[in-house]
Design an enzyme around this catalytic site. Structure first.
Site, short mmCIF file in Angstrom:
data_model
loop_
_atom_site.label_atom_id
_atom_site.label_comp_id
_atom_site.label_asym_id
_atom_site.label_seq_id
_atom_site.Cartn_x
_atom_site.Cartn_y
_atom_site.Cartn_z
N LYS A 72 0.82 -1.22 0.00
CA LYS A 72 0.00 0.00 0.00
C LYS A 72 0.85 1.27 0.00
O LYS A 72 0.44 2.30 -0.53
CB LYS A 72 -1.01 0.00 1.14
CG LYS A 72 -0.46 0.04 2.54
CD LYS A 72 -1.60 -0.05 3.56
CE LYS A 72 -1.12 0.25 4.97
NZ LYS A 72 -0.05 -0.66 5.43
N ARG A 115 -6.65 2.74 12.36
CA ARG A 115 -6.19 1.39 12.72
C ARG A 115 -7.17 0.71 13.65
O ARG A 115 -7.11 -0.50 13.83
CB ARG A 115 -4.83 1.47 13.41
CG ARG A 115 -3.68 1.80 12.49
CD ARG A 115 -2.34 1.66 13.18
NE ARG A 115 -1.97 0.27 13.37
CZ ARG A 115 -1.33 -0.21 14.43
NH1 ARG A 115 -1.01 0.59 15.42
NH2 ARG A 115 -1.01 -1.48 14.52
N ARG A 163 13.97 -8.96 3.41
CA ARG A 163 14.61 -7.66 3.15
C ARG A 163 15.98 -7.57 3.81
O ARG A 163 16.17 -8.03 4.93
CB ARG A 163 13.75 -6.52 3.72
CG ARG A 163 12.52 -6.18 2.93
CD ARG A 163 11.80 -5.05 3.63
NE ARG A 163 10.48 -4.82 3.11
CZ ARG A 163 9.50 -4.21 3.78
NH1 ARG A 163 9.73 -3.79 5.01
NH2 ARG A 163 8.31 -4.03 3.23
N ARG A 212 16.58 -5.38 9.59
CA ARG A 212 16.03 -4.53 10.65
C ARG A 212 15.27 -5.39 11.65
O ARG A 212 14.68 -6.41 11.28
CB ARG A 212 15.07 -3.49 10.06
CG ARG A 212 15.71 -2.44 9.18
CD ARG A 212 14.71 -1.36 8.82
NE ARG A 212 13.38 -1.91 8.54
CZ ARG A 212 12.28 -1.18 8.42
NH1 ARG A 212 12.33 0.11 8.54
NH2 ARG A 212 11.12 -1.75 8.15
N ARG A 266 3.46 -8.33 14.40
CA ARG A 266 2.79 -7.18 13.77
C ARG A 266 1.54 -7.62 13.01
O ARG A 266 0.52 -6.92 13.02
CB ARG A 266 3.75 -6.46 12.82
CG ARG A 266 4.78 -5.62 13.54
CD ARG A 266 5.99 -5.30 12.67
NE ARG A 266 5.68 -4.46 11.55
CZ ARG A 266 6.43 -4.36 10.45
NH1 ARG A 266 7.52 -5.10 10.34
NH2 ARG A 266 6.11 -3.55 9.47
#
Length: 217
Positions: free
Chosen positions: A13, A88, A123, A156, A167
């Site tokens: 998004k 949220r 990543r 990260r 998450r």
């Protein structure tokens, strides 16, 4: 043209929000950016937010909502805006409605959680430059080394598998009721709600969004 982008981390998004911003010249507003800007400005809100963050607590819905309301009253939002990552919670969704903040479109980005895990946990970042690689989709020439400098790449903390799983669970818990709320708003004709298949290529998704938003003009 007021748009809400819904979707778990890693659904794309952010990429599409950037495209909409550039195509239609309306600002993309994220709660993270607003909170950081407020802390940097050290205004009344910023000082409160900094104290909250330093204590390891979440910033209250009221502060986040008030900051969003202030932000969308700025001149650059006169022709519309994109809300990325807001609302949220169901309380935040009700805040928009109760404050007569009209929303035209809700775009929900859908990607299976297994693929999200693969996308995010793969990543690798070159910390000094911000260059981003992916072990499967965009690997460096030499494993775990930046192509230009040869320096080490890192993962990260937020991108580690355990963190991503946490998450995603949090997103599901908080946002399920928000999605249902906007589906009901669609049924009574208050908004237009579309599901976006985030598995598709970026260009296919762009074309789909263009087709949706073209009807607005």
């Amino acid at each position: 043209m007021r748009i809400i982008l819904l979707g778990a981390p890693g659904t794309g998004k952010g990429t599409q929000g950037k495209f909409i911003t550039e195509k239609y010249n309306i600002p993309k507003i994220s709660t993270g950016d607003i909170l950081r800007e407020s802390i940097y400005a050290q205004d009344t809100f910023g000082k409160m937010i900094q104290k909250t963050v330093e204590k390891g607590k979440l910033v209250s819905d009221k502060i986040v909502c008030d900051l969003i309301k202030i932000r969308i009253q700025k001149k650059d939002c006169i022709n519309g805006f994109i809300l990325d990552g807001f609302p949220r919670t169901i309380e935040q969704a009700h805040y928009l409605s109760n404050n007569k903040i009209k929303i035209d479109y809700v775009l929900e980005f859908i990607v299976p959680y297994k693929l999200i895990l693969e996308r995010i946990s793969g990543r690798r970042i070159h910390l000094q430059s911000g260059r981003i690689y992916h072990i499967k989709f965009h690997p460096p020439k030499i494993e775990n080394q930046d192509d230009l400098t040869g320096e080490s790449l890192i993962t990260r903390e937020d991108d580690k598998k355990e963190s991503v799983e946490k998450r995603l669970k949090e997103y599901e818990k908080l946002t399920h009721s928000v999605v249902n709320y906007y589906k009901n708003q669609k049924k009574i004709g208050n908004i237009k709600f579309f599901k976006i298949n985030g598995i598709n290529s970026s260009s296919i998704i762009k074309n789909q969004i263009e087709g949706i938003l073209k009807k607005h003009f």
